[in-house]
Every structure is written in C-alpha cells, then in structure tokens.
Design an enzyme around this catalytic site. Structure first.
Site, PDB file in Angstrom:
ATOM      1  N   HIS A  49      43.112  38.549  27.715  1.00 18.26           N
ATOM      2  CA  HIS A  49      43.394  37.167  27.310  1.00 18.26           C
ATOM      3  C   HIS A  49      42.966  36.965  25.855  1.00 18.26           C
ATOM      4  O   HIS A  49      41.791  37.077  25.530  1.00 18.26           O
ATOM      5  CB  HIS A  49      42.671  36.184  28.235  1.00 18.26           C
ATOM      6  CG  HIS A  49      43.253  36.154  29.617  1.00 18.26           C
ATOM      7  ND1 HIS A  49      42.701  35.466  30.665  1.00 18.26           N
ATOM      8  CD2 HIS A  49      44.373  36.726  30.109  1.00 18.26           C
ATOM      9  CE1 HIS A  49      43.457  35.627  31.750  1.00 18.26           C
ATOM     10  NE2 HIS A  49      44.474  36.402  31.424  1.00 18.26           N
ATOM     11  N   THR A 135      47.411  50.009  33.602  1.00 18.45           N
ATOM     12  CA  THR A 135      46.706  49.896  32.324  1.00 18.45           C
ATOM     13  C   THR A 135      45.632  50.991  32.196  1.00 18.45           C
ATOM     14  O   THR A 135      44.981  51.092  31.170  1.00 18.45           O
ATOM     15  CB  THR A 135      46.025  48.516  32.199  1.00 18.45           C
ATOM     16  OG1 THR A 135      45.039  48.418  33.236  1.00 18.45           O
ATOM     17  CG2 THR A 135      47.030  47.378  32.322  1.00 18.45           C
ATOM     18  N   GLN A 224      46.991  38.119  35.021  1.00 19.13           N
ATOM     19  CA  GLN A 224      48.318  38.682  35.350  1.00 19.13           C
ATOM     20  C   GLN A 224      49.306  37.573  35.757  1.00 19.13           C
ATOM     21  O   GLN A 224      49.173  36.467  35.283  1.00 19.13           O
ATOM     22  CB  GLN A 224      48.227  39.763  36.438  1.00 19.13           C
ATOM     23  CG  GLN A 224      47.552  41.052  35.981  1.00 19.13           C
ATOM     24  CD  GLN A 224      46.045  41.042  36.136  1.00 19.13           C
ATOM     25  OE1 GLN A 224      45.521  40.528  37.095  1.00 19.13           O
ATOM     26  NE2 GLN A 224      45.343  41.612  35.189  1.00 19.13           N
TER      27      GLN A 224
HETATM   28  P1  IMP Z   1      46.947  47.936  36.875  1.00 18.60           P
HETATM   29  O1  IMP Z   1      46.648  46.501  37.184  1.00 18.60           O
HETATM   30  O2  IMP Z   1      46.220  48.423  35.652  1.00 18.60           O
HETATM   31  O3  IMP Z   1      46.773  48.815  38.056  1.00 18.60           O
HETATM   32  O4  IMP Z   1      48.513  48.029  36.505  1.00 18.60           O
HETATM   33  C1  IMP Z   1      49.533  47.754  37.456  1.00 18.60           C
HETATM   34  C2  IMP Z   1      50.708  47.034  36.809  1.00 18.60           C
HETATM   35  O5  IMP Z   1      50.302  45.727  36.431  1.00 18.60           O
HETATM   36  C3  IMP Z   1      51.252  47.695  35.545  1.00 18.60           C
HETATM   37  O6  IMP Z   1      52.643  47.475  35.472  1.00 18.60           O
HETATM   38  C4  IMP Z   1      50.562  46.941  34.434  1.00 18.60           C
HETATM   39  O7  IMP Z   1      51.279  46.982  33.224  1.00 18.60           O
HETATM   40  C5  IMP Z   1      50.531  45.550  35.029  1.00 18.60           C
HETATM   41  N1  IMP Z   1      49.425  44.731  34.512  1.00 18.60           N
HETATM   42  C6  IMP Z   1      48.133  44.761  34.873  1.00 18.60           C
HETATM   43  N2  IMP Z   1      47.426  43.859  34.191  1.00 18.60           N
HETATM   44  C7  IMP Z   1      48.284  43.220  33.388  1.00 18.60           C
HETATM   45  C8  IMP Z   1      48.154  42.140  32.469  1.00 18.60           C
HETATM   46  O8  IMP Z   1      47.077  41.562  32.251  1.00 18.60           O
HETATM   47  N3  IMP Z   1      49.303  41.747  31.847  1.00 18.60           N
HETATM   48  C9  IMP Z   1      50.496  42.321  32.094  1.00 18.60           C
HETATM   49  N4  IMP Z   1      50.674  43.325  32.942  1.00 18.60           N
HETATM   50  C10 IMP Z   1      49.569  43.776  33.594  1.00 18.60           C
END
Ligand code: IMP
Length: 424
Positions: A49, A135, A224
């Site tokens: 953020h 990420t 998210q």
């Molecule tokens: P993770 O949350 O790191 O496991 O990622 C899983 C999916 O959620 C991926 O497609 C990331 O790019 C997306 N993602 C996770 N956190 C964010 C965020 O804060 N903004 C946008 N996409 C996110």
C-alpha cells in the site's frame, strides 16, 4: 447516505473489488484522519500500500497504512500473515521519518511467516507447470501451515520454548521439503525480532470490541481484491486469504452487519498482476499507454501490471457479496486523452450473453466481454475538486458505473498527489 466519505463515522471498511492494486494506501491514509482504530485484516507482506504524505513516501506491507495518524491505534489482526523481517524494515523506515509506531498492536494469534515459507513459495512456483505468479512472500505456505495446524504463531515469540518450536519445525520442513535451513540461524534471528516486537503484542479483538462499544471510529484496511479471494476468486490464480468483508470477521470476530460503510475501491480501469484470466484485457497499444501513464508497476514485486477496461460484471458481483455502500474510483486522470473508453457490461459464453461470474479460472478465461463504448475527454483533470467541474464525458462515464452497479461513487482520485481527490 448523504455525508461525504471524508466525514465518515462509525465502522468503515475499505475493500478491493478487483484484482488488487487499486490505490488503497492513499484512500486509507485520507480516511484514517477520522479514525480512532485502523485495523488490517488479511494477507501479509504480499500487500503493497503506497502512502505519500508529509512524512514521505512509503510502501506499507504489514503495518496498517493509517499509522501516520499518530493519535490512532493500528491493529494487525489475527488472520494477517506476519512477516517480521518486513515489519522490522518498516519500523526502521518509520523511525527514520520520525513516525511513531507506539500505537501499533499485533495480534498474538496471528500466523508467522517463517523463512521456510518464503523458500517453499519460490520452489513451488519454479516447478509448477501453470504458474500462479505469486509475490514470493511465502504467504500461501504460511496460511497452508496455519490451516494444517503446524504453523508458528506470534505468541510463540514470547514462549519459553521458542527455541524448541523453531528447531522442531525447521527440522520437519527440511525433511519434507528438502530444504537446508539452519534451525539455529532461524532461532537467533527470531529471538532478536521477538525482543523488538514484544511491546507491540496484544489481544486486538478486545481492543476493537471495546472501542466499537464506545462509539469510536474504526477503519478496516483490506488488502488485495475480492477476485483474488481464496474462495471467491479465480482459483488457483488467487491469494490465500479473504480480501472481502469475511476477512474482517476472520481477524476480529466483527460481524459485517455492524459495518456502517463498506467502501469498494477500484481503478477507473482495471489491472491484474501475476497469472489468471481478465476478460476485459486492453489491446497492446492502449495497454502500453495506460501502463506508462498510470505507472502500473507492482509495489511489492516491481512487475508490470496488465491493464483492462473496467469490468462491471465483476463489480456487481463483488457488491452482491460484500454489500458495498459506496465506490471509490481511483486514477480517473489516467484515462484522460483516450478517445474511446470501454466499460465491460456483460460476458458472452457460447454465443449467449450472461452476467454469471465463473469462479473457475479456465471458465472465466473462456468468456468474451460485452462492452458499452463511451467518448473520452482530453482535458487534464488533476486540479478538479468538484464532481460538477469534471469534463462532461468523464461525468457520463462515472454515472454509467453508478447506474449499472447501483452504488454511489463517493471518492474519485484525479492525480497521484495527496489532495488530488474529489469527495462526491
Ligand atoms: P501471493 O498472494 O503472493 O501468494 O500471490 C497470489 C496471487 O495474488 C498472484 O497473482 C499475485 O500477483 C496476487 N497478489 C497478491 N498480493 C497482491 C497485491 O497486493 N496486489 C495485487 N496482486 C496481488
């Protein structure tokens, strides 16, 4: 409700209603001026953020973005995946900028992201055939271990057997995932972190409940967006937590019906980063312009975000599930200069128009969008502070979003700087 959002009172939630990256940090920073409590409720250090204010520019990953209201209490809830290394970096950055974080409280029951979670996230992505594009912050494995009931929790940091717990778990992780983690290195690191965070640990649910009963203003900070929700999103291309109102319940036992405001935030267009379908994806030339003008680069990962036209089918769905009371539309200025603007108003599947949202990623990938076309505007709108003074076509565009979703738009950002905002 007739009041402007910046005069909000009661319990308010800001939730993403897209695939994240909607500009929550900035809205939270603004709304937190009115808040007594700011409570982060989902996700972990995958969040980024961005806040730019009198203290400087910050990318907040764990600490609530409302920390800059120095009179408010900032809570990190029970269902937030706490990455202490990232928290230490944020604490250092705040110290340097003269921002006090003495009012920060981390819930004792929150799961800890451990070094093995970050390693596992990377390893799994490497060998996955169809990559999620995580990420890489270990958020998925943190929640996986939590659900399996083998994860360490924040309260373990102050237990007498922290060493034993870390040694045991590190050895198991090494065995099952073929890692080469030194239990002692992890222990030394985490015992240092424990000393730093000890004064900030507590029972956030009680603080929240007590303040709500006293009629204080509570702002829930989502991370998210709803279509990355583990249950409602386009599985498997989702995150591992609940970015919608259910996430508030999971962290704070706070029933969504007690929310006075549920603010759904999204951009004037949409973006997605990582893998997964996006029915309203823009053509390459338009996407390039939007990426440049909107600086569509991930705060946490530095990855380019893929832009699409705003998808009202998704917004309508997010509204049905989360009972939004208002919309916050960000980056309207980025659309200035587009001759034609499209709004996704339906999906076509096998030649038939439908508003049904398939949650399975493969199925959402099969729909083609139905658009309504709008004439654009060429004026720079960053100086506009009154909705009436926006170019006619910009008003028509915003009104069309309101009409379709039946949710009033109460916040429009028209530029990246603090104050470049219209409270409608
Ligand atoms: P993770 O949350 O790191 O496991 O990622 C899983 C999916 O959620 C991926 O497609 C990331 O790019 C997306 N993602 C996770 N956190 C964010 C965020 O804060 N903004 C946008 N996409 C996110």
């Amino acid at each position: 409700m007739k009041t402007k959002l910046n005069n909000w009172k009661g319990a308010a939630a800001v939730i993403g209603i897209d695939w994240g990256d909607s500009g929550k940090g900035r809205l939270i920073d603004d709304l937190s001026q009115n808040a007594d409590i700011i409570a982060r409720f989902n996700g972990g250090s995958n969040t980024g953020h961005t806040v730019a204010n009198k203290f400087g520019k910050f990318a907040m990953h764990i600490t609530p973005s409302g920390i800059f209201n120095q009179k408010a209490t900032c809570l990190i809830g029970r269902n937030v995946a706490v990455n202490l290394e990232v928290l230490m970096q944020e604490m250092d950055a705040m110290k340097k900028a003269g921002v006090s974080f003495k009012n920060l409280m981390i819930d004792e029951q929150a799961p800890l992201t451990m070094p093995w979670h970050i390693m596992r996230d990377g390893l799994r992505e490497k060998i996955r055939k169809s990559k999620i594009g995580t990420t890489g912050n270990g958020v998925g494995p943190t929640y996986a271990d939590y659900t399996e009931r083998v994860g360490l929790k924040v309260i373990d940091l102050i237990s007498n057997d922290l060493k034993e717990k870390i040694y045991n778990e590190a050895q198991i992780q090494n065995k099952f995932f073929n890692l080469k983690i030194s239990p002692n290195d992890v222990y030394l690191k985490f015992s240092k972190y424990a000393k730093v965070v000890k004064p900030f640990l507590g029972k956030t649910i009680q603080i929240l409940k007590h303040n709500h009963q006293k009629g204080k203003n509570i702002l829930f900070e989502g991370a998210q967006g709803y279509f990355l929700d583990i249950d409602a999103g386009t599985y498997p291309f989702v995150t591992s937590s609940n970015p919608g109102v259910v996430g508030i319940w999971r962290s704070y036992d706070f029933h969504p019906q007690n929310l006075d405001h549920v603010i759904g935030i999204t951009k004037a267009y949409t973006t997605r980063v990582g893998s997964g379908p996006m029915p309203t994806k823009m053509d390459e030339a338009t996407a390039k312009q939007i990426i440049e003008k909107g600086h569509e680069v991930g705060t946490t990962t530095g990855r380019i975000r893929s832009p699409g036209w705003q998808d009202l089918v998704l917004l309508k769905y997010a509204n049905e599930a989360n009972h939004l009371t208002s919309l916050a539309i960000t980056k309207l200025d980025v659309l200035s200069g587009q001759k034609k603007i499209k709004l996704g108003v339906g999906y076509k599947l096998n030649g038939k128009v439908t508003e049904y949202v398939p949650h399975n990623a493969d199925h959402l990938g099969e729909v083609s969008p139905v658009y309504e076309d709008f004439d654009g505007w060429s004026e720079n709108i960053s100086h506009v502070r009154d909705f009436k003074k926006l170019p006619k076509n910009a008003k028509i565009y915003i009104n069309a979003i309101e009409k379709f979703t039946k949710i009033p738009v109460k916040f429009i950002s028209v530029g990246p700087k603090r104050g470049e905002v219209i409270y409608v």
